[in-house]
Every structure is written in C-alpha cells, then in structure tokens.
Design an enzyme around this catalytic site. Structure first.
Site, PDB file in Angstrom:
ATOM      1  N   ASN A   1     -25.130  36.208 -23.276  1.00  0.00           N
ATOM      2  CA  ASN A   1     -24.592  37.349 -24.035  1.00  0.00           C
ATOM      3  C   ASN A   1     -23.284  36.974 -24.727  1.00  0.00           C
ATOM      4  O   ASN A   1     -23.050  37.364 -25.871  1.00  0.00           O
ATOM      5  CB  ASN A   1     -24.396  38.564 -23.129  1.00  0.00           C
ATOM      6  CG  ASN A   1     -25.685  39.362 -22.978  1.00  0.00           C
ATOM      7  OD1 ASN A   1     -26.146  40.006 -23.918  1.00  0.00           O
ATOM      8  ND2 ASN A   1     -26.273  39.294 -21.798  1.00  0.00           N
TER       9      ASN A   1
ATOM     10  N   LYS B   1     -18.779  41.125 -10.367  1.00  0.00           N
ATOM     11  CA  LYS B   1     -17.812  41.613  -9.390  1.00  0.00           C
ATOM     12  C   LYS B   1     -17.349  43.006  -9.793  1.00  0.00           C
ATOM     13  O   LYS B   1     -17.333  43.324 -10.989  1.00  0.00           O
ATOM     14  CB  LYS B   1     -16.600  40.667  -9.346  1.00  0.00           C
ATOM     15  CG  LYS B   1     -16.634  39.724  -8.163  1.00  0.00           C
ATOM     16  CD  LYS B   1     -15.441  38.791  -8.190  1.00  0.00           C
ATOM     17  CE  LYS B   1     -14.387  39.115  -7.169  1.00  0.00           C
ATOM     18  NZ  LYS B   1     -14.804  38.912  -5.789  1.00  0.00           N
TER      19      LYS B   1
ATOM     20  N   ASN C   1     -19.970  47.519 -20.571  1.00  0.00           N
ATOM     21  CA  ASN C   1     -20.861  46.703 -19.749  1.00  0.00           C
ATOM     22  C   ASN C   1     -22.258  46.770 -20.347  1.00  0.00           C
ATOM     23  O   ASN C   1     -22.615  47.748 -21.002  1.00  0.00           O
ATOM     24  CB  ASN C   1     -20.889  47.240 -18.310  1.00  0.00           C
ATOM     25  CG  ASN C   1     -21.726  46.388 -17.398  1.00  0.00           C
ATOM     26  OD1 ASN C   1     -21.700  45.163 -17.482  1.00  0.00           O
ATOM     27  ND2 ASN C   1     -22.507  47.010 -16.529  1.00  0.00           N
TER      28      ASN C   1
ATOM     29  N   HIS D   1     -26.316  46.510 -19.261  1.00  0.00           N
ATOM     30  CA  HIS D   1     -27.198  46.554 -18.087  1.00  0.00           C
ATOM     31  C   HIS D   1     -28.638  46.348 -18.555  1.00  0.00           C
ATOM     32  O   HIS D   1     -29.069  46.987 -19.521  1.00  0.00           O
ATOM     33  CB  HIS D   1     -27.042  47.899 -17.369  1.00  0.00           C
ATOM     34  CG  HIS D   1     -27.819  47.966 -16.100  1.00  0.00           C
ATOM     35  ND1 HIS D   1     -27.411  47.332 -14.942  1.00  0.00           N
ATOM     36  CD2 HIS D   1     -29.009  48.544 -15.806  1.00  0.00           C
ATOM     37  CE1 HIS D   1     -28.295  47.536 -13.993  1.00  0.00           C
ATOM     38  NE2 HIS D   1     -29.280  48.262 -14.488  1.00  0.00           N
TER      39      HIS D   1
ATOM     40  N   GLU E   1     -30.816  42.325 -25.387  1.00  0.00           N
ATOM     41  CA  GLU E   1     -29.385  42.379 -25.077  1.00  0.00           C
ATOM     42  C   GLU E   1     -28.589  41.646 -26.154  1.00  0.00           C
ATOM     43  O   GLU E   1     -27.535  42.110 -26.597  1.00  0.00           O
ATOM     44  CB  GLU E   1     -29.106  41.723 -23.719  1.00  0.00           C
ATOM     45  CG  GLU E   1     -29.662  42.495 -22.548  1.00  0.00           C
ATOM     46  CD  GLU E   1     -29.322  41.832 -21.221  1.00  0.00           C
ATOM     47  OE1 GLU E   1     -28.171  41.405 -21.034  1.00  0.00           O
ATOM     48  OE2 GLU E   1     -30.216  41.737 -20.366  1.00  0.00           O
TER      49      GLU E   1
HETATM   50  C1  GRF Z   1     -27.761  40.054 -18.379  1.00  0.00           C
HETATM   51  O1  GRF Z   1     -29.069  40.422 -18.103  1.00  0.00           O
HETATM   52  C2  GRF Z   1     -26.855  41.258 -18.272  1.00  0.00           C
HETATM   53  O2  GRF Z   1     -27.455  42.428 -18.679  1.00  0.00           O
HETATM   54  C3  GRF Z   1     -26.608  41.312 -16.816  1.00  0.00           C
HETATM   55  O3  GRF Z   1     -26.485  39.957 -16.424  1.00  0.00           O
HETATM   56  C4  GRF Z   1     -27.206  39.123 -17.321  1.00  0.00           C
HETATM   57  C5  GRF Z   1     -26.233  38.104 -17.867  1.00  0.00           C
HETATM   58  O4  GRF Z   1     -26.830  37.124 -18.623  1.00  0.00           O
HETATM   59  N1  GRF Z   1     -25.537  42.212 -16.500  1.00  0.00           N
HETATM   60  P1  GRF Z   1     -25.951  36.064 -19.410  1.00  0.00           P
HETATM   61  O5  GRF Z   1     -24.973  35.445 -18.432  1.00  0.00           O
HETATM   62  O6  GRF Z   1     -25.244  36.781 -20.520  1.00  0.00           O
HETATM   63  O7  GRF Z   1     -26.929  35.056 -19.910  1.00  0.00           O
END
Ligand code: GRF
Length: 208
Positions: A15, A87, A103, A105, A175
């Site tokens: 992300n 965390k 955030n 999710h 995402e």
């Molecule tokens: C993603 O699925 C996000 O929604 C969740 O943790 C994952 C993180 O993936 N909270 P990355 O580290 O961004 O590849």
C-alpha cells in the site's frame, strides 16, 4: 505546498508503494515525510529507503508509544496513514491527529473487523461465512478500533472456490486503487466530517 504524509506499516508495504507510485505519477499531490514501523525488517522501510524517504524502525519496548508519538510530532505530517500497521495506536496519538489519521481495512466494515481481524484471517473469515461480496474500507481512526468514520468503501466479488490467498490478492489490488484516491480527496480539501458521517465533494474520480 503539498500535503505531507507519515505512513505507518508493519508489513510488506504494497500500500505504501501504491501511494509512492501515485505521487511519482502525479495522481497524488502529497509528500511522504516519514515511514515508520514496529518491525525492523518491514518491506515498507526498504521501499521508503529506496526512494530516499525517511524510514524509521521504532524498536518495541515499554515506551514504544511515546517514542512513536515523538517521531510523528517531529515529522509533523498533515495526515497519518496506517497501511498494514499491526499495533494499537495510543489514545494520545489518535487524539493529536483526530480527523487526520486514516486506516485501510481489507473488508467491508463493520463486517469482519475488530479483534483478530487482520491479514489473512479476514479473508478466511469472509470465506467461512460465505458472503458473496467483500471489499475495502478506508476509515478515520478514532479510539475504537476499526470503528472510526468511514471515508470510502469499494466492493470486491468473492468467487466460488477462492482460497483466502486468492481473495487477499484481489482485495489488495483494490486497496492499491482506493488509498491514493482517498488521499487525493484529502489533499484537495474535499472531505468533510459531520459527527461520524463523512462527505466527499465532487464525484469520486475527480482529481482536482
Ligand atoms: C493490507 O491488506 C491492509 O488492508 C491491511 O494489511 C495489509 C497490508 O499490506 N491492514 P501491505 O503491507 O500494504 O502490502
């Protein structure tokens, strides 16, 4: 001056990468001023260093939250962006960035959120329940875990025979689309909050 972001991540950082790519491609008017992680070997730190973004490992310990808070105060970002950060954020930090901490999710909240609902567990629970649509939620972070005001949601179809890993990959792709888009809404000052209801001016894909 463009919007400044501090990204907190515990994992691979895909992300974060989507955010960095959107900035590099001119789709997101922002600058990442800090990437911080509780994991020394987080891929996110590596990705940040690669493009010359300040990357800090915050070593776990009794005063972890205080050290993280101090680091964030020093970086002084407009938004704190949680991207796979595993965390709990302290009430003090949440309070300081109220309305300015996001955030992401990997499900449609309020379903499949809360305690234990992170990573692959979310997708396992989705498949176990048998819902036909899951998705992605971007929300503001408040004192209640996974319960803050929802800024955006995008559906993702569950396919017959999906494994949790296949579903995770499909959701992750979404995402990567939605997070930079939502950050751009903030950059353009299009997001407003009334109680827990978030409104976004203009149509979702407008980029100005
Ligand atoms: C993603 O699925 C996000 O929604 C969740 O943790 C994952 C993180 O993936 N909270 P990355 O580290 O961004 O590849």
């Amino acid at each position: 001056m463009s919007q400044t972001l501090a990204v907190l991540a515990s994992g691979g950082g895909s992300n974060l990468q989507a955010i960095l790519d959107a900035i590099a491609e001119g789709r997101l008017d922002s600058e990442v001023v800090l990437v911080a992680s509780n994991k020394e070997d987080a891929g996110a730190l590596e990705r940040a260093r690669k493009v010359g973004v300040r990357a800090e490992w915050v070593e776990p310990g009794d005063d972890y939250n205080e050290r993280l808070h101090a680091l964030l105060l020093e970086a002084d970002p407009d938004l704190v962006v949680l991207a796979g950060y595993l965390k709990l954020i302290s009430a003090e930090t949440v309070g300081h960035w109220k309305g300015a901490m996001l955030n992401i999710h990997p499900a449609l909240l309020p379903s499949f959120g809360g305690k234990g609902m992170y990573g692959i567990h979310v997708h396992e629970a989705v498949l176990e329940y048998g819902v036909k649509v899951t998705g992605v939620t971007v929300h503001l972070v408040d004192e209640e875990y996974d319960r803050g005001p929802i800024v955006a949601q995008m559906p993702v179809a569950v396919h017959d025979g999906d494994t949790p890993e296949q579903l995770q990959q499909r959701v992750l792709k979404t995402e990567h689309e939605i997070y930079p888009l939502v950050l751009q809404w903030f950059a353009k000052g299009r997001v407003s909050l009334d109680g827990r209801i978030v409104s976004v001016a203009g149509s979702p894909n407008d980029n100005d």
